[in-house]
Design an enzyme around this catalytic site. Structure first.
Site, PDB file in Angstrom:
ATOM      1  N   CYS A   1       0.937  -1.086   0.100  1.00 59.42           N
ATOM      2  CA  CYS A   1       0.094   0.165  -0.008  1.00 59.42           C
ATOM      3  C   CYS A   1       0.846   1.312  -0.039  1.00 59.42           C
ATOM      4  O   CYS A   1       0.681   2.213  -0.812  1.00 59.42           O
ATOM      5  CB  CYS A   1      -1.082   0.024   0.950  1.00 59.42           C
ATOM      6  SG  CYS A   1      -1.967   1.299   1.417  1.00 59.42           S
TER       7      CYS A   1
ATOM      8  N   CYS B   1      -1.453   1.683  -3.099  1.00 55.08           N
ATOM      9  CA  CYS B   1      -2.905   2.539  -3.042  1.00 55.08           C
ATOM     10  C   CYS B   1      -2.166   4.066  -2.673  1.00 55.08           C
ATOM     11  O   CYS B   1      -2.633   5.333  -3.251  1.00 55.08           O
ATOM     12  CB  CYS B   1      -3.698   2.243  -1.915  1.00 55.08           C
ATOM     13  SG  CYS B   1      -3.018   1.638  -0.496  1.00 55.08           S
TER      14      CYS B   1
ATOM     15  N   LYS C   1      -0.309   5.232  -5.869  1.00 53.52           N
ATOM     16  CA  LYS C   1      -1.204   5.413  -7.210  1.00 53.52           C
ATOM     17  C   LYS C   1      -2.124   6.590  -6.960  1.00 53.52           C
ATOM     18  O   LYS C   1      -2.663   7.372  -7.808  1.00 53.52           O
ATOM     19  CB  LYS C   1      -2.022   3.952  -7.162  1.00 53.52           C
ATOM     20  CG  LYS C   1      -3.195   3.861  -8.265  1.00 53.52           C
ATOM     21  CD  LYS C   1      -3.701   2.732  -8.370  1.00 53.52           C
ATOM     22  CE  LYS C   1      -4.300   2.162  -6.870  1.00 53.52           C
ATOM     23  NZ  LYS C   1      -4.983   0.877  -6.796  1.00 53.52           N
TER      24      LYS C   1
ATOM     25  N   TYR D   1      -9.833  -3.508 -10.851  1.00 54.84           N
ATOM     26  CA  TYR D   1      -9.529  -1.980 -10.370  1.00 54.84           C
ATOM     27  C   TYR D   1      -8.150  -1.676 -10.727  1.00 54.84           C
ATOM     28  O   TYR D   1      -7.925  -0.305 -10.845  1.00 54.84           O
ATOM     29  CB  TYR D   1     -10.217  -1.844  -8.998  1.00 54.84           C
ATOM     30  CG  TYR D   1      -9.119  -2.270  -7.779  1.00 54.84           C
ATOM     31  CD1 TYR D   1      -8.134  -1.658  -7.112  1.00 54.84           C
ATOM     32  CD2 TYR D   1      -9.302  -3.643  -7.259  1.00 54.84           C
ATOM     33  CE1 TYR D   1      -7.396  -2.195  -6.286  1.00 54.84           C
ATOM     34  CE2 TYR D   1      -8.686  -4.236  -6.420  1.00 54.84           C
ATOM     35  CZ  TYR D   1      -7.509  -3.463  -5.724  1.00 54.84           C
ATOM     36  OH  TYR D   1      -6.615  -3.912  -4.874  1.00 54.84           O
TER      37      TYR D   1
ATOM     38  N   GLU E   1      -7.918   1.729 -12.924  1.00 55.08           N
ATOM     39  CA  GLU E   1      -7.297   3.066 -12.286  1.00 55.08           C
ATOM     40  C   GLU E   1      -5.965   3.504 -13.077  1.00 55.08           C
ATOM     41  O   GLU E   1      -6.036   4.630 -13.252  1.00 55.08           O
ATOM     42  CB  GLU E   1      -6.825   2.802 -10.776  1.00 55.08           C
ATOM     43  CG  GLU E   1      -8.075   2.658  -9.897  1.00 55.08           C
ATOM     44  CD  GLU E   1      -7.927   2.148  -8.356  1.00 55.08           C
ATOM     45  OE1 GLU E   1      -8.503   2.573  -7.590  1.00 55.08           O
ATOM     46  OE2 GLU E   1      -6.632   1.639  -8.246  1.00 55.08           O
TER      47      GLU E   1
ATOM     48  N   HIS F   1     -27.801  21.301   0.738  1.00 51.51           N
ATOM     49  CA  HIS F   1     -28.189  21.665  -0.685  1.00 51.51           C
ATOM     50  C   HIS F   1     -27.192  23.083  -0.886  1.00 51.51           C
ATOM     51  O   HIS F   1     -26.938  23.775  -0.042  1.00 51.51           O
ATOM     52  CB  HIS F   1     -29.427  21.945  -0.788  1.00 51.51           C
ATOM     53  CG  HIS F   1     -29.850  22.473  -2.376  1.00 51.51           C
ATOM     54  ND1 HIS F   1     -29.805  21.427  -3.478  1.00 51.51           N
ATOM     55  CD2 HIS F   1     -29.992  23.750  -2.875  1.00 51.51           C
ATOM     56  CE1 HIS F   1     -30.269  22.121  -4.507  1.00 51.51           C
ATOM     57  NE2 HIS F   1     -30.190  23.585  -4.175  1.00 51.51           N
TER      58      HIS F   1
ATOM     59  N   GLU G   1     -26.818  14.960  -1.535  1.00 47.56           N
ATOM     60  CA  GLU G   1     -28.034  15.145  -0.889  1.00 47.56           C
ATOM     61  C   GLU G   1     -28.922  14.366  -1.601  1.00 47.56           C
ATOM     62  O   GLU G   1     -30.017  13.655  -0.896  1.00 47.56           O
ATOM     63  CB  GLU G   1     -28.619  16.802  -1.070  1.00 47.56           C
ATOM     64  CG  GLU G   1     -28.764  16.897  -2.597  1.00 47.56           C
ATOM     65  CD  GLU G   1     -29.225  18.522  -2.698  1.00 47.56           C
ATOM     66  OE1 GLU G   1     -30.368  18.667  -2.465  1.00 47.56           O
ATOM     67  OE2 GLU G   1     -28.675  19.193  -3.353  1.00 47.56           O
TER      68      GLU G   1
END
Length: 467
Positions: A43, A48, A51, A179, A183, A437, A442
């Site tokens: 990682c 990760c 990346k 993934y 990615e 909002h 939302e």
């Protein structure tokens, strides 16, 4: 005098192993940890973290383009790959230092060597010395799957080498549709590479919700990424111009680089597990119980090497649970059933819980709520990208059992959704939550109309007044 040199010997200095070592030491255990490469594991060093830094770099091109619609004039932009690599390397070095410092402050002895298990309570180091341990924890993680048996395979690179290329490839062929492959496809396209994704199947991201899979394909193609389904790479040759890739349908592609991203496998080769009698799955993963214990009572394993849920936060939690249970007198187990997950493509994906297909396969009666809208930012930027959200509800008890998002900030949103689902939120709980909002998030608390797969309204949540 204790007959063992240490109470715990950890093999592997990644996130899971480091957490286990630190927590065990905090409980008073004598701990050593062996890491033959760099502390931080996949990682931190080549996964990760770097990346995600690359992902951030790739998104500036979209931001520069979008800025014009908001009155900004951005001229003369350029990208320098060596600068990104150098800055990334400095950050990884800083993080590795933090891992080392945390271990040292915890009283853990760091062994910068390879360690191999030679018995239920013994490991041998690369220098030939042996260490006895009351318990051994294997946390060696995973590695890129190199099982693609084709001529010229050695000419291809994996995600490991991608972080150290001397230059940004002008063109690249990527085999894979998970993934990691997607990615890199997305971020390289954002940095200016011509990207072709080759996949033997007919859809991307196996295991994700079908509507998310379909929408990602459309978004990637709209970004200029070529998706070649139903084909694989037959061979790779070196040429003066780069790599010549022959597909199994006879076509030939030319590219600067070829990336093989067909998955990862548990890193158990050469660890000594077979000699110690540790049971492995057919794919090489270590078989463990809910407490991360193997069939050998003194040997445990956590993280990707067990091939349960291969994510860094899971490895960390498994390591913590192991240390608390074995050394802290506070037994607990990790719940792998509800794990928020993100895919950092452009746009990014955030999911937690069951897919619609998984829920229906379990025989559940479902209510499906979903929306597809143009975010407010796109009204001035001119971007064609949209946001899709889907909430899956079990009719039996109104529990939200799955949420699937694709669009900007999906990863940040899904983390909070994961909290609500962990405490058992119902659709009624979502409905009585006030909306913030204008925001994309939302929509998760304003969806009221149920839909089936053929019934999806056109909306624009952020650009429509809340009336």
């Amino acid at each position: 005098m204790d007959k063992f040199d240490v109470d715990l010997f950890v093999i592997g200095g990644g996130s899971g192993g480091v957490r286990a070592a630190r927590i065990a030491a905090s409980h008073g255990a004598r701990v050593r940890i062996a890491e033959e490469y760099r502390l931080g594991g996949t990682c931190v060093i080549r996964g990760c973290v770097p990346k995600k830094l690359f992902v951030y770099a790739s998104r500036f091109a979209h931001e520069f383009t979008a800025a014009a619609g908001f009155g900004w004039t951005v001229e003369g932009t350029s990208f320098d790959w060596p600068t990104l690599i150098a800055n990334k390397d400095r950050e990884i070095e800083r993080l590795e230092g933090a891992y080392r410092g945390n271990l040292e402050r915890s009283g853990v002895e760091i062994v910068p060597q390879r360690a191999v298990i030679t018995g239920p309570n013994e490991v041998e180091l690369a220098d030939g010395s042996r260490v006895t341990a009351r318990y051994i924890l294997v946390a060696t993680g995973g590695r890129p799957n190199l099982g693609l048996d084709i001529p010229g395979r050695e000419l291809g690179i994996t995600s490991n080498e991608m972080f150290h290329l001397p230059r940004l490839p002008a063109s690249i062929v990527i085999q894979g549709a998970g993934y990691i492959a997607l990615e890199f496809a997305s971020l390289l396209a954002g940095l200016g590479s011509k990207v072709t994704v080759v996949h033997r199947g007919d859809k991307l991201l196996r295991g994700f919700d079908e509507e998310i899979r379909e929408r990602l394909s459309k978004e990637l193609e709209a970004a200029g990424i070529a998706l070649e389904f139903g084909v694989t790479i037959d061979s790779i040759d070196a040429t003066d111009q780069g790599r010549r890739v022959r597909l199994n349908d006879g076509r030939v592609l030319l590219a600067d680089e070829v990336m093989l991203a067909i998955g990862r496998v548990p890193n158990t080769v050469g660890v000594g597990l077979e000699a110690a009698g540790v049971q492995l799955n057919p794919n090489g993963a270590i078989v463990v119980d809910e407490n991360s214990r193997t069939n050998i009572p003194s040997i445990y394993a956590v993280g990707d090497v067990t091939d349960r849920v291969n994510l860094t936060p899971i490895a960390i939690r498994e390591g913590h649970a192991f240390a608390d249970t074995v050394f802290g007198g506070k037994p607990w187990v990790v719940d792998h059933s509800l794990v928020p997950t993100a895919v950092f493509t452009e746009p990014e994906i955030g999911v937690v819980g069951l897919t619609e297909e998984e829920a229906r396969a379990q025989g559940r009666r479902l209510d499906i709520y979903k929306t597809d809208f143009r975010p407010m930012k796109a009204t001035l930027s001119g971007s064609p990208s949209r946001v899709f959200m889907k909430i899956i509800v079990d009719q039996k008890d109104d529990k939200v059992i799955g949420v699937h998002l694709i669009g900007e900030a999906s990863a940040e949103i899904i983390q909070i959704v994961g909290i609500t689902m962990t405490v058992g939120a119902t659709k009624a709980d979502f409905d009585r939550t006030l909306a913030l909002h204008p925001s994309a998030a939302e929509e998760l608390v304003t969806l009221r109309t149920k839909h089936d797969s053929s019934d999806l309204p056109e909306q624009s949540a952020e650009s429509t007044p809340a009336i």
